[in-house]
Design a protein around this motif. Structure first.
Motif, PDB file in Angstrom:
ATOM      1  N   ARG A   9       0.705  -1.176   0.078  1.00  0.00           N
ATOM      2  CA  ARG A   9       0.013   0.049  -0.043  1.00  0.00           C
ATOM      3  C   ARG A   9       0.834   1.445  -0.032  1.00  0.00           C
ATOM      4  N   SER A  40      -1.477   4.788   1.321  1.00  0.00           N
ATOM      5  CA  SER A  40      -2.706   4.422   2.265  1.00  0.00           C
ATOM      6  C   SER A  40      -3.762   5.296   2.310  1.00  0.00           C
ATOM      7  N   ASN A  90      -4.716   4.137  -4.423  1.00  0.00           N
ATOM      8  CA  ASN A  90      -4.690   2.784  -3.370  1.00  0.00           C
ATOM      9  C   ASN A  90      -5.734   1.777  -4.400  1.00  0.00           C
TER      10      ASN A  90
END
Length: 140
Positions: free
Chosen positions: A20, A37, A46
């Motif tokens: 991520r 994130s 993301n």
């Protein structure tokens, strides 16, 4: 039980490093993204955004197929706004939930509903999530 593929029409190939907070790219070089994130405020996309884009594009493709079979001319402005939630279940497991808001400007309500339901039956993303991910289909 999943249905086995008899014919492969296309294979998407990607390479991701760092999860991520890393990067990912497609083997053909058409997609090259930096991840961040959700809510971090850092540059990058993301997995939930990518899933929402992929699902909405695939769903419109299924709408187009359904419209062709039903001999319905789709408005050019036909659109799908996808919302993908990342959350936790009561057991503490990570889980996704999806909302698809489908807009068919100018079509009759009955026709809109029939198209959306037909697309939801045939869209590979809908088939993949069925029974595993909550998908709320709303026709605008």
């Amino acid at each position: 039980m999943s249905a086995a593929l008899e014919t492969v029409l296309y294979t998407a190939k990607t390479h991701t490093v760092g999860g991520r907070t890393g990067t990912g790219k497609s083997s053909d070089g058409e997609l090259d993204v930096k991840f961040s994130s959700p809510g971090s405020g850092k540059p990058g996309t993301n997995p939930e955004q990518l899933f929402a884009l992929g699902y909405s594009a695939c769903f419109i493709g299924a709408i187009q197929v359904a419209a062709g079979k039903m001999k319905i001319k789709l408005p050019e402005e036909t659109s799908v706004d996808a919302e993908v939630d990342l959350g936790k279940t009561g057991a503490g497991d990570f889980q996704l939930a999806v909302r698809l808001n489908v807009n068919f400007p100018g079509l009759e309500e009955r026709v809109k509903r029939e198209l959306a339901e037909a697309a939801h039956e045939m869209c590979p993303y809908s088939r993949m999530t069925r029974g595993h991910v909550s998908v709320d289909l709303k026709v605008l």
